[in-house]
Every structure is written in structure tokens, then in C-alpha cells.
Write an enzyme that holds these catalytic residues in place. Structure first.
Site, mmCIF file in Angstrom:
data_model
loop_
_atom_site.group_PDB
_atom_site.id
_atom_site.type_symbol
_atom_site.label_atom_id
_atom_site.label_comp_id
_atom_site.label_asym_id
_atom_site.label_seq_id
_atom_site.Cartn_x
_atom_site.Cartn_y
_atom_site.Cartn_z
ATOM 1 N N LEU A 1 0.826 -1.211 0.000
ATOM 2 C CA LEU A 1 0.000 0.000 0.000
ATOM 3 C C LEU A 1 0.859 1.260 0.000
ATOM 4 O O LEU A 1 0.549 2.237 0.679
ATOM 5 C CB LEU A 1 -0.965 0.009 1.194
ATOM 6 C CG LEU A 1 -2.027 -1.093 1.219
ATOM 7 C CD1 LEU A 1 -2.848 -1.012 2.497
ATOM 8 C CD2 LEU A 1 -2.938 -1.003 0.006
ATOM 9 N N CYS A 2 1.956 1.221 -0.758
ATOM 10 C CA CYS A 2 2.818 2.405 -0.869
ATOM 11 C C CYS A 2 3.123 2.709 -2.338
ATOM 12 O O CYS A 2 4.254 3.009 -2.704
ATOM 13 C CB CYS A 2 4.092 2.244 -0.060
ATOM 14 S SG CYS A 2 4.956 0.679 -0.267
ATOM 15 N N GLY A 3 2.088 2.577 -3.162
ATOM 16 C CA GLY A 3 2.226 2.931 -4.564
ATOM 17 C C GLY A 3 3.193 2.018 -5.302
ATOM 18 O O GLY A 3 3.243 0.809 -5.062
#
Length: 291
Positions: free
Chosen positions: A87-89
Site C-alpha cells: 500500500l505504498c504505490g
């Protein structure tokens, strides 16, 4: 056209998602402050350590130190540092893309490649490739210098045993909150800076007289230098991870707002269509009664 209940349910679900992404953005921002302060405090130390090693190694040949032994490169080991969580691109994906390109290039040159994975994302990516020699997971959230020391000692032992002729470390470097770029740095053999590299390296204004000899100091500092490089890479990845997650969650929150606006428009259109249909029925019934 969807029913009013379906659209209302979707709007409620997207609102809850927006609450989650907003909370994750705030958590990432709080963690980023701590990780960024650690990284920025350690950077000058790493740079000065690098300058001191360049000063020491400039006058000594690498042949006398096992960790500076330059030999024909037949086997290359990559230490790939990623985060444990997602969930960090595209942050982890960019690091893994660089690692994948490096593996493909080395294999096309006829060299054998092994990978040491630091972080779950790297472990999951290389687990089924047959290249992974060692993995370190569930440490990126709370790592300390002893974790970096264990990784550096493992890579050094593999190099000294002749299982790897060169070791590189691939990680994500923190440039700003909006920019984190993957970077590859040579870890072993430790090479003295010469020529243009020496000219651009950070230099100290002081002139040192070494006691004991430079050779004795190098024997102690070379393993420490590896620890510092690995720990520095882990600090960079930690700060980059939180910055990338904060940006990704901010984008997700804005996307949720756009979706809510679109769904609200659909909801209003659906409700208006229902009202219009009911009015048409009433008018039709009235006309029928008149007839």
C-alpha cells in the site's frame, strides 16, 4: 439504471474506504517524521565514514585486504532491500524492476546471480525464481544496527568463501516526500576512490596521522563500513516507504471523493427518474379518468 438502494450502499462503502485511507495517511505521516529524522541524522555520518574510508584506502592496495580483493566476476550477489508492507504505490515495484533488469543483464553476460532479500516484498518476488539465497523479513518496521550487521556479515562471509565475486545493494533512496528512486550501489569488493570519484567524494579539511597503521585500522573499519552501508540503505527505504504510502493514501482519499461525487450524481439522477416515472403514472391515470 441501478436501484437507489444499490447506489446508496456503494456510497456508504466508498465513504468508509475514504476514512480508512485518511487514517492510514495520518499514520504514515507520523511515522515518516521519525524515519526521516533518523535518516537525515545518519546521512552525514555515512558520508564522513565514506570519506574517511576513501582517505584510508587511497594509499593502500586492495590486495592485502580480503574484502578489497578484486577478482574475475563470475558470480554476482544482489542485496535487494524493500519494505515488509505494501500500500505504498509503485515504490517497491520500482526497486524490484531495477533488480529484475540487473538480473537479466548479468545473466545475459553469462554470470551466475544470487539474491539476498530484505523485506517481504523482495522475498515474495524472488521466492519462486530459484535465485534467492537468504531472506530477512519482518524487520523493516523495527530494525536496528544489529540487523544490518547480520546482513552485512552474511554477504561478507559469502564473498570471502568465494561464492560471490561481487556484491551489490539495491534499495530505494529518499529524495523528497514526492520522489523516491531506486538505486544500486556496489558493496563488495570495497574499492578505493580514484580519479573523478575521488575528486567528487566528500572530503575532510583535516589531515590525519594514523596510529596504529592504516592497514591495521582498515582491518577493523572495513566490516564496520559494510554495516554502515547496509544500515543506511535500510534507513533510506524506511523513510521512502512511509513517504510513498502517505502519497498513495492521499491519492486514494481524493479518488474516493471523486467516486462519491459521481455516485451521488447517479443517485440523484436515479431518484429524479423515479419521481418522473411516478408523475407520469399519476398524469396518465388522471387523463384516463377524464376519458
Amino acid at each position: 439504471m441501478p436501484s437507489l438502494k444499490d447506489v446508496k450502499t456503494k456510497i456508504g462503502g466508498v465513504k468508509k474506504t475514504a476514512q480508512i485511507t485518511r487514517a492510514m495517511n495520518m499514520v504514515a505521516a507520523a511515522k515518516l517524521r521519525g524515519a526521516q529524522s533518523k535518516m537525515e541524522a545518519f546521512r552525514p555520518y555515512a558520508e564522513q565514514f565514506h570519506a574517511a574510508m576513501a582517505n584510508l584506502s587511497a594509499g593502500t592496495g586492495g590486495a592485502t585486504f580480503p574484502l578489497m580483493e578484486v577478482r574475475e566476476v563470475k558470480t554476482v550477489e544482489l542485496v535487494v532491500v524493500t519494505s515488509d508492507r505494501g500500500l505504498c504505490g509503485s515504490f517497491n515495484a520500482n526497486i524490484l524492476k531495477m533488480a529484475k533488469r540487473a538480473v537479466a543483464q548479468l545473466q545475459s553476460e553469462g554470470k551466475k546471480v544470487s539474491v539476498v532479500c530484505v523485506g517481504k516484498k523482495a522475498r515474495n518476488f524472488f521466492r519462486k525464481t530459484g535465485l534467492m539465497r537468504q531472506s530477512y523479513v519482518d524487520i523493516m518496521g523495527t530494525f536496528q544496527m544489529f540487523n544490518a550487521r547480520a546482513i552485512a556479515q552474511d554477504a561478507a562471509a559469502n564473498f570471502l568463501a568465494g561464492e560471490a565475486d561481487e556484491v551489490r545493494i539495491i534499495y530505494g533512496r529518499f529524495h523528497s516526500i514526492g520522489v523516491q528512486r531506486p538505486e544500486a550501489v556496489s558493496l563488495l569488493p570495497v574499492k578505493p576512490l580514484e580519479g573523478a570519484e575521488a575528486a567528487t567524494a566528500p572530503k575532510s579539511q583535516a589531515v590525519y596521522i594514523y596510529e596504529p597503521s592504516q592497514e591495521e585500522i582498515m582491518e577493523v573499519l572495513l566490516p564496520m563500513f559494510l554495516n554502515v552501508m547496509v544500515y543506511h540503505a535500510m534507513l533510506e527505504v524506511s523513510a521512502s516507504e512511509h513517504a510513498a504510502r502517505m502519497t498513495a493514501m492521499d491519492n486514494a482519499t481524493r479518488a474516493c471523493k471523486d467516486i462519491i461525487q459521481n455516485l451521488t450524481l447517479i443517485y440523484n439522477k436515479t431518484r429524479q427518474a423515479g419521481i418522473t416515472a411516478e408523475l407520469m403514472d399519476i398524469v396518465g391515470g388522471a387523463e384516463a379518468l377524464k376519458g
